[in-house]
Design a protein around this motif. Structure first.
Motif, PDB file in Angstrom:
ATOM      1  N   VAL A   1      41.510  53.520  39.073  1.00 15.95           N
ATOM      2  CA  VAL A   1      40.967  52.886  40.275  1.00 15.95           C
ATOM      3  C   VAL A   1      39.674  53.587  40.669  1.00 15.95           C
ATOM      4  CG1 VAL A   1      41.329  52.445  42.736  1.00 15.95           C
ATOM      5  CG2 VAL A   1      43.238  52.233  41.161  1.00 15.95           C
TER       6      VAL A   1
ATOM      7  N   LEU B   1      47.521  45.894  44.132  1.00 11.35           N
ATOM      8  CA  LEU B   1      46.388  45.267  43.438  1.00 11.35           C
ATOM      9  C   LEU B   1      46.274  45.782  42.011  1.00 11.35           C
ATOM     10  CD1 LEU B   1      43.707  45.492  46.293  1.00 11.35           C
ATOM     11  CD2 LEU B   1      44.706  43.379  45.379  1.00 11.35           C
ATOM     12  N   LEU B   2      46.578  47.058  41.821  1.00 11.50           N
ATOM     13  CA  LEU B   2      46.479  47.652  40.480  1.00 11.50           C
ATOM     14  C   LEU B   2      47.520  47.054  39.538  1.00 11.50           C
ATOM     15  CD1 LEU B   2      45.138  49.685  38.625  1.00 11.50           C
ATOM     16  CD2 LEU B   2      46.691  51.444  39.501  1.00 11.50           C
TER      17      LEU B   2
ATOM     18  N   TRP C   1      34.970  42.349  43.773  1.00 10.32           N
ATOM     19  CA  TRP C   1      35.854  43.482  44.047  1.00 10.32           C
ATOM     20  C   TRP C   1      36.680  43.193  45.300  1.00 10.32           C
ATOM     21  CZ3 TRP C   1      31.149  47.280  43.827  1.00 10.32           C
ATOM     22  CH2 TRP C   1      30.747  47.453  42.489  1.00 10.32           C
TER      23      TRP C   1
ATOM     24  N   LEU D   1      40.175  49.202  38.066  1.00 10.76           N
ATOM     25  CA  LEU D   1      40.144  48.323  39.233  1.00 10.76           C
ATOM     26  C   LEU D   1      39.186  48.936  40.244  1.00 10.76           C
ATOM     27  CD1 LEU D   1      41.318  46.046  41.104  1.00 10.76           C
ATOM     28  CD2 LEU D   1      43.005  47.748  41.845  1.00 10.76           C
TER      29      LEU D   1
ATOM     30  N   GLU E   1      48.706  44.059  39.698  1.00  9.67           N
ATOM     31  CA  GLU E   1      48.194  42.731  39.341  1.00  9.67           C
ATOM     32  C   GLU E   1      47.054  42.853  38.323  1.00  9.67           C
ATOM     33  OE1 GLU E   1      47.015  40.624  42.818  1.00  9.67           O
ATOM     34  OE2 GLU E   1      48.914  40.964  43.870  1.00  9.67           O
ATOM     35  N   HIS E   2      46.201  43.843  38.543  1.00  7.89           N
ATOM     36  CA  HIS E   2      45.040  44.052  37.673  1.00  7.89           C
ATOM     37  C   HIS E   2      45.469  44.368  36.246  1.00  7.89           C
ATOM     38  CE1 HIS E   2      40.959  45.287  36.587  1.00  7.89           C
ATOM     39  NE2 HIS E   2      41.451  46.422  36.115  1.00  7.89           N
ATOM     40  N   LYS E   3      46.516  45.168  36.111  1.00  6.54           N
ATOM     41  CA  LYS E   3      46.995  45.551  34.788  1.00  6.54           C
ATOM     42  C   LYS E   3      47.856  44.461  34.165  1.00  6.54           C
ATOM     43  CE  LYS E   3      46.886  50.582  35.370  1.00  6.54           C
ATOM     44  NZ  LYS E   3      46.119  50.885  34.159  1.00  6.54           N
TER      45      LYS E   3
END
Length: 281
Positions: A149, A268-269, A248, A195, A271-273
């Motif tokens: 992040v 959020l991380l 972002w 992220l 979801e990002h991964k």
């Protein structure tokens, strides 16, 4: 009821660091207005003579007793002592242990300080913390791609403490300040794996924090622009515009605690991964 009646002794006994108890106490006491616990913390209680001293302290200042003692003999000794003294005594983890044991249909396997074992998760946290400290406030930009992040935002949006909180959960977190009249570093704009999350706050909150910062430091520079509300508002607008242009996510931390901000970033991380990952508690 007077203020004096709201002051009470709170004893926290642990065979580990006591962090679990402190977290529980902070969460609970926040729900009671006009109360002030006098905290007595006893970490690493692993011998009978240590427990004897704790019981003497409780006798001298009776109050609420909370504990996390894995050794049944010590837990029983403390419970009996508190019953004799006439003070409430609660094993904070017992209800959770019971639910796990009942649902999984297995018995508990007690381990003192098990959550602090020197396992892969521990070294992952240490590695993350080392990375985060080296990459605080945009210090090193060349290897930002190694971060999980990257937080961006104007000065005083809680980037550093949020990064440290995330690092303690095994997340490599860097932060890059958005400074007026200075273009964001090109390394930030080219990131692909990490992220990137923007942190923002109201101009009033940032101004108040900056004013306190200025008052607490001896500075020979002109701080007027740093704490000017109109200029701060312009900084915030530019930062929000950048986040929108780059796609972002942006989190407003004005009324959020560090823990709440970090929780949203971890969501959020995930979801990002594209999949769940366990981050060490």
């Amino acid at each position: 009821m007077g203020n004096q009646a709201n002051v009470f002794h709170l004893h926290m006994i642990s065979d580990s660091t006591g962090e679990t108890l402190m977290t529980v106490v902070r969460a609970v006491t926040a729900q009671f207005e006009n109360t002030r616990p006098i905290e007595h913390v006893y970490p690493l209680i692993r011998q009978e003579r240590q427990l004897d001293r704790v019981i003497s302290e409780i006798e001298s200042a009776p109050g609420i007793v909370l504990y996390t003692l894995v050794e049944p003999k010590f837990a029983d000794q403390l419970e009996r002592a508190c019953q004799r003294i006439g003070t409430p005594c609660v094993n904070v983890l017992r209800p959770v242990h019971n639910v796990f044991s009942s649902f999984l249909n297995v018995d508990i396997s007690p381990r003192v300080g098990g959550q602090h074992a020197l396992d892969d998760e521990y070294f992952e946290r240490m590695e993350a913390l080392n990375y985060t400290m080296l990459h605080d406030d945009g210090q090193i930009k060349e290897d930002l791609e190694l971060a999980d992040v990257v937080l961006v935002g104007v000065s005083r949006t809680s980037k550093t403490p949020t990064c440290i909180y995330l690092a303690n959960r095994g997340i490599k977190a860097a932060n890059v300040p958005l400074v007026p009249e200075i273009k964001p570093p090109r390394q930030l704009m080219k990131l692909r794996k990490p992220l990137v999350v923007g942190l923002t706050a109201s101009a009033e909150r940032i101004r108040d924090i900056r004013q306190n910062r200025v008052l607490s430091t001896i500075s020979s520079t002109d701080d007027d622009s740093y704490i000017d509300r109109k200029l701060i508002a312009q900084e915030i607008i530019r930062a929000k515009k950048l986040c929108k242009e780059q796609g972002w996510p942006l989190i407003d931390v004005t009324r959020r605690s560090i823990e709440e901000t970090a929780a949203e970033i971890m969501s959020l991380l995930r979801e990002h991964k594209g999949h769940d990952r366990h981050y060490a508690p």
